[in-house]
Design an enzyme around this catalytic site. Structure first.
Site, PDB file in Angstrom:
ATOM      1  N   ASN A   8       0.859  -1.185   0.000  1.00  9.67           N
ATOM      2  CA  ASN A   8       0.000   0.000   0.000  1.00  9.67           C
ATOM      3  C   ASN A   8       0.897   1.237   0.000  1.00  9.67           C
ATOM      4  O   ASN A   8       1.528   1.544   0.999  1.00  9.67           O
ATOM      5  CB  ASN A   8      -0.880  -0.034   1.268  1.00  9.67           C
ATOM      6  CG  ASN A   8      -1.688   1.229   1.460  1.00  9.67           C
ATOM      7  OD1 ASN A   8      -1.816   2.047   0.543  1.00  9.67           O
ATOM      8  ND2 ASN A   8      -2.247   1.395   2.654  1.00  9.67           N
ATOM      9  N   TRP A   9       0.935   1.924  -1.142  1.00  6.13           N
ATOM     10  CA  TRP A   9       1.813   3.106  -1.252  1.00  6.13           C
ATOM     11  C   TRP A   9       1.218   4.325  -0.550  1.00  6.13           C
ATOM     12  O   TRP A   9       1.871   5.344  -0.430  1.00  6.13           O
ATOM     13  CB  TRP A   9       2.090   3.411  -2.726  1.00  6.13           C
ATOM     14  CG  TRP A   9       3.216   2.602  -3.310  1.00  6.13           C
ATOM     15  CD1 TRP A   9       3.688   1.409  -2.853  1.00  6.13           C
ATOM     16  CD2 TRP A   9       4.023   2.938  -4.455  1.00  6.13           C
ATOM     17  NE1 TRP A   9       4.738   0.979  -3.637  1.00  6.13           N
ATOM     18  CE2 TRP A   9       4.962   1.895  -4.631  1.00  6.13           C
ATOM     19  CE3 TRP A   9       4.044   4.011  -5.347  1.00  6.13           C
ATOM     20  CZ2 TRP A   9       5.907   1.909  -5.671  1.00  6.13           C
ATOM     21  CZ3 TRP A   9       4.974   4.013  -6.383  1.00  6.13           C
ATOM     22  CH2 TRP A   9       5.899   2.976  -6.532  1.00  6.13           C
ATOM     23  N   LYS A  10      -0.056   4.235  -0.148  1.00  3.08           N
ATOM     24  CA  LYS A  10      -0.745   5.371   0.495  1.00  3.08           C
ATOM     25  C   LYS A  10      -0.577   6.629  -0.387  1.00  3.08           C
ATOM     26  O   LYS A  10      -0.550   6.515  -1.597  1.00  3.08           O
ATOM     27  CB  LYS A  10      -0.202   5.599   1.910  1.00  3.08           C
ATOM     28  CG  LYS A  10      -0.162   4.316   2.732  1.00  3.08           C
ATOM     29  CD  LYS A  10       0.072   4.590   4.183  1.00  3.08           C
ATOM     30  CE  LYS A  10       0.273   3.293   4.932  1.00  3.08           C
ATOM     31  NZ  LYS A  10       0.204   3.436   6.363  1.00  3.08           N
ATOM     32  N   HIS A  93      -9.343   0.847   5.297  1.00  2.00           N
ATOM     33  CA  HIS A  93      -8.042   1.027   5.966  1.00  2.00           C
ATOM     34  C   HIS A  93      -8.251   1.943   7.175  1.00  2.00           C
ATOM     35  O   HIS A  93      -9.057   2.867   7.135  1.00  2.00           O
ATOM     36  CB  HIS A  93      -7.032   1.638   4.987  1.00  2.00           C
ATOM     37  CG  HIS A  93      -5.630   1.626   5.507  1.00  2.00           C
ATOM     38  ND1 HIS A  93      -5.189   2.538   6.436  1.00  2.00           N
ATOM     39  CD2 HIS A  93      -4.584   0.807   5.257  1.00  2.00           C
ATOM     40  CE1 HIS A  93      -3.926   2.269   6.728  1.00  2.00           C
ATOM     41  NE2 HIS A  93      -3.527   1.230   6.024  1.00  2.00           N
ATOM     42  N   GLU A  95      -6.650   4.327   8.275  1.00  2.00           N
ATOM     43  CA  GLU A  95      -6.463   5.762   8.012  1.00  2.00           C
ATOM     44  C   GLU A  95      -7.719   6.368   7.406  1.00  2.00           C
ATOM     45  O   GLU A  95      -8.049   7.529   7.676  1.00  2.00           O
ATOM     46  CB  GLU A  95      -5.226   5.966   7.113  1.00  2.00           C
ATOM     47  CG  GLU A  95      -3.948   5.733   7.910  1.00  2.00           C
ATOM     48  CD  GLU A  95      -2.764   5.241   7.099  1.00  2.00           C
ATOM     49  OE1 GLU A  95      -2.803   5.309   5.850  1.00  2.00           O
ATOM     50  OE2 GLU A  95      -1.799   4.770   7.732  1.00  2.00           O
ATOM     51  N   GLU A 163      -5.026  -5.390  10.798  1.00  2.00           N
ATOM     52  CA  GLU A 163      -4.007  -4.359  10.959  1.00  2.00           C
ATOM     53  C   GLU A 163      -4.221  -3.623  12.279  1.00  2.00           C
ATOM     54  O   GLU A 163      -5.016  -2.677  12.350  1.00  2.00           O
ATOM     55  CB  GLU A 163      -4.092  -3.351   9.818  1.00  2.00           C
ATOM     56  CG  GLU A 163      -3.835  -3.921   8.455  1.00  2.00           C
ATOM     57  CD  GLU A 163      -3.292  -2.863   7.505  1.00  2.00           C
ATOM     58  OE1 GLU A 163      -2.156  -3.011   7.068  1.00  2.00           O
ATOM     59  OE2 GLU A 163      -3.992  -1.871   7.275  1.00  2.00           O
ATOM     60  N   GLY A 169       3.009   1.740  10.790  1.00  2.00           N
ATOM     61  CA  GLY A 169       4.007   2.796  10.652  1.00  2.00           C
ATOM     62  C   GLY A 169       4.747   3.135  11.921  1.00  2.00           C
ATOM     63  O   GLY A 169       5.318   4.222  12.042  1.00  2.00           O
ATOM     64  N   SER A 208       3.826  -2.624  10.218  1.00  2.00           N
ATOM     65  CA  SER A 208       5.291  -2.645  10.363  1.00  2.00           C
ATOM     66  C   SER A 208       5.926  -3.963   9.928  1.00  2.00           C
ATOM     67  O   SER A 208       6.887  -4.432  10.548  1.00  2.00           O
ATOM     68  CB  SER A 208       5.688  -2.286  11.804  1.00  2.00           C
ATOM     69  OG  SER A 208       5.261  -0.976  12.124  1.00  2.00           O
ATOM     70  N   GLY A 229       2.871  -1.307   4.242  1.00  2.00           N
ATOM     71  CA  GLY A 229       2.885   0.116   3.917  1.00  2.00           C
ATOM     72  C   GLY A 229       4.281   0.574   3.533  1.00  2.00           C
ATOM     73  O   GLY A 229       4.742   0.366   2.416  1.00  2.00           O
ATOM     74  N   GLY A 230       4.972   1.147   4.496  1.00  2.00           N
ATOM     75  CA  GLY A 230       6.278   1.769   4.248  1.00  2.00           C
ATOM     76  C   GLY A 230       7.261   0.906   3.475  1.00  2.00           C
ATOM     77  O   GLY A 230       7.916   1.390   2.536  1.00  2.00           O
TER      78      GLY A 230
END
Ligand code: PEP
Length: 248
Positions: A8-10, A93, A95, A163, A169, A208, A229-230
């Site tokens: 997921n590049w967000k 998600h 967020e 999640e 993150g 993470s 994610g990251g």
């Protein structure tokens, strides 16, 4: 069941960073035993989908509207994502739940819209830190799962991602026991809802995930992949996670 490594590049990435995708495709050029998915921002979806043609890489959206088209300025429908080359879409998600007030009911409607457009929804659920501290994790997960997934879903039309919000993150991953408990709980609840089909519904862990912890996480029962994610922004890191899942 083919396990799934989803990135997921967000709200990250530009045309320039598509070089990471080219690098990923170079590293992961041999056949793999899992599915590899990247969910870029909508601005990059078509270009990334074009790069993915003829490779093992699949492309997904990060969100979709409940409707197929209409007067919804700034929104993107599941049909549009499919038209741009997506085969998956992330819905619910944390967020989006936190920043846009998305409820379980809305997430479920989005998942149904995704299925209707031929996309596989990746339905995200997870407790916050205070909810875990209060001992409410399984209650929260049970409620979110119940409210967010469509009836009649099958292994081919649904992916669930656990999640924990406090792990996203932050470099704080749950213990193996904590992940195992929640994933087993999700499997049990899916079985009660979907019957035997639930055995093959993929349950991803997200929060993470890194090359350094991927192998340990992928060895946990009922962990059928990851939502990353990251670490999905860097080709070498994501490729290492894909390799770890492929070997699990
Ligand atoms: C995510 O955004 O879904 C996620 C798991 O992020 P990260 O891997 O950076 O924790």
């Amino acid at each position: 069941m083919k396990k799934l490594a989803a990135g997921n590049w967000k709200m990250n990435g530009s045309v320039a960073t598509l070089t990471e995708v080219a690098t990923l495709l170079k590293i992961q050029s041999t056949p793999i035993c899992c599915e590899m998915l990247l969910c870029p921002p909508a601005t990059l979806l078509s270009q990334m989908a074009a790069m993915a043609v003829g490779t093992a890489l699949k492309i997904g959206g990060q969100n979709c509207h409940t409707k197929g088209s209409g007067a919804h300025t700034g929104d993107i429908s599941a049909t549009m994502l499919q038209d741009a080359g997506a085969t998956y879409v992330i819905v619910g998600h944390s967020e989006r739940r936190a920043e846009h007030g998305e409820t379980d009911t809305l997430v479920r409607a989005k998942a149904i819209a995704a299925q209707s457009a031929g996309l596989v929804p990746i339905v995200c659920i997870g407790e916050t830190g205070p909810e875990r501290d209060a001992g409410a994790t399984l209650d929260v997960i049970g409620t979110q799962l119940h409210g967010s997934i469509p009836d009649g879903a099958t292994a081919a039309t649904l992916v669930v991602a656990y999640e924990p919000v406090w792990a996203i993150g932050t470099d704080h991953t749950p213990t193996v026991e904590q992940i195992a408990e929640v994933h087993a709980f999700i499997r049990t609840r899916l079985t009660a809802r979907l019957g035997t089909e639930a055995a093959d519904v993929r349950i991803l862990y997200g929060g993470s995930v890194k090359p350094s912890n991927a192998t340990k996480i992928f060895a946990i029962p009922h962990v059928n992949g990851a939502l990353v994610g990251g670490a999905s922004l860097k080709a070498a890191d994501f490729a290492a996670i894909v390799t770890a899942l492929s070997a699990a």
